[in-house]
Scaffold this motif. Structure first.
Motif, PDB file in Angstrom:
ATOM      1  N   GLN A 168      -5.601  -1.821  -2.978  1.00 17.80           N
ATOM      2  CA  GLN A 168      -6.162  -0.742  -1.951  1.00 17.80           C
ATOM      3  C   GLN A 168      -5.702   0.825  -1.957  1.00 17.80           C
ATOM      4  O   GLN A 168      -6.412   1.727  -2.157  1.00 17.80           O
ATOM      5  N   ALA A 169      -4.278   0.973  -2.641  1.00 17.05           N
ATOM      6  CA  ALA A 169      -3.849   2.313  -2.979  1.00 17.05           C
ATOM      7  C   ALA A 169      -4.590   2.739  -4.019  1.00 17.05           C
ATOM      8  O   ALA A 169      -4.740   3.926  -4.379  1.00 17.05           O
ATOM      9  N   GLY A 201      -2.055  -4.695  -1.292  1.00 18.29           N
ATOM     10  CA  GLY A 201      -1.841  -3.312  -0.952  1.00 18.29           C
ATOM     11  C   GLY A 201      -1.870  -2.494  -1.949  1.00 18.29           C
ATOM     12  O   GLY A 201      -2.591  -1.458  -1.773  1.00 18.29           O
ATOM     13  N   LEU A 233       0.949  -1.299  -0.152  1.00 15.17           N
ATOM     14  CA  LEU A 233      -0.034  -0.010  -0.106  1.00 15.17           C
ATOM     15  C   LEU A 233       0.919   1.574  -0.123  1.00 15.17           C
ATOM     16  O   LEU A 233       0.619   2.012  -0.782  1.00 15.17           O
TER      17      LEU A 233
END
Length: 321
Positions: free
Chosen positions: A232-233, A229, A203
């Motif tokens: 999600q970013a 991650g 992330l």
């Protein structure tokens, strides 16, 4: 005891087929009776939990006591656990060395005391045998999937999430670069950044890259945890999870990555391991060493994508308790 319907999935071997028959002469619960140990140090990983669960099932089936450590990716804690096993004179030890760590001296100590040593992840001297993954083939196939997607679009801005302490990770990231250079002339690698071995690491790395390259649209992680991650970013940056303009991919197929691939959004592929076959192979290698017939095992990857529902359901089922 957990479901074992995947344990006979074909496992490619380096030099010889490692199977139940080779290791134990059959599935009888009458064999065994010794103590074996397995250090897979990523204690909090769901993938690790599944692997050691299948190893425990196999050890029980063969009549062996299986010891596990709680190293939590700490080299000192891993070494302390292994030293305890050596002092207590277990019959055989399998070890996935913490990235950046060195268990060579421990392996020599164990072997000197007549304790068999099985390296997990990569072969290394000294050892009795090893259980490895077809790392290069998995990385190559993931990069080829990304190249195919890029070529359909014509061009892409690519980031590769790395983890230099691990030779396996370096092999993966190097192959990503070489395959994209060979197969996808429209791929521009704009960043290579260490994403650690966690969702949080992926992330943070991807958020940093997106600040510098907001048009980034391909991320390949050397681990799916990194790529989760990255996913999600992208969503934090306002990019829809089902964006047709982004390709995310990784390796080793934790449950969350498989679920994201099944959603048919921007998480497009994972190089997956059969965790049941892997967990069984570790115990079979330990028992084969004890029985005087050590053999090296090398397990294959499969690429799973949107629409591969049978494979996705099978792999997700391995995380069921």
């Amino acid at each position: 005891m957990r479901l074992k319907s995947w344990r006979w999935l074909a496992v490619a071997l380096a030099g010889a087929m490692l199977s139940v028959a080779a290791c134990s002469g059959g599935d009888s619960d009458d064999s065994g009776g010794g103590t074996i140990a397995f250090s897979q140090p990523f204690t909090n990983s769901p993938t690790r939990t599944a692997i050691v669960g299948f190893s425990a099932d196999r050890a029980e089936e063969l009549g062996y006591e299986l010891l596990l450590d709680e190293a939590n990716a700490d080299g000192a804690r891993q070494a302390a656990a292994i030293e305890t096993w050596i002092v207590s004179e277990v019959d055989a030890i399998a070890v996935f060395t913490v990235p950046g760590g060195d268990t060579t001296a421990l392996a020599a100590e164990a072997l000197d005391k007549g304790i068999h040593w099985v390296n997990y992840g990569a072969p290394s001297d000294p050892q009795t045998s090893s259980v490895t993954f077809q790392n290069a083939d998995g990385a190559r196939r993931l990069a080829e999937a990304a190249a195919e997607w890029i070529n359909e679009r014509g061009s892409a801005k690519v980031a590769i999430l790395t983890f230099d302490p691990s030779p396996l990770a370096v092999e993966r990231s190097d192959l990503y670069k070489s395959i994209l250079a060979e197969m996808a002339p429209g791929a521009e690698i704009v960043a290579e950044q260490d994403g650690g071995v966690s969702i949080e690491g992926g992330l943070m790395a991807t958020e940093t890259i997106l600040q510098q390259h907001p048009d980034l649209n391909v991320v390949l992680g050397i681990l799916d945890d990194q790529t989760i991650g990255a996913h999600q970013a992208f969503t934090n940056a306002g990019i829809p999870s089902d964006s047709p303009d982004v390709f995310l991919g990784g390796m080793d197929s934790p449950e969350q990555a498989l679920a994201l691939v099944k959603e048919c959004g921007m998480y497009r592929a994972t190089a997956a391991l059969d965790l049941a076959a892997l967990g069984y192979a570790v115990v079979d290698a330990l028992v084969a060493a004890i029985d005087g017939s050590p053999a090296d095992a090398s397990l294959p990857y499969e690429i799973v994508r949107c629409g591969d529902d049978e494979a996705l359901d099978r792999l997700l089922g391995q995380y069921a308790s």
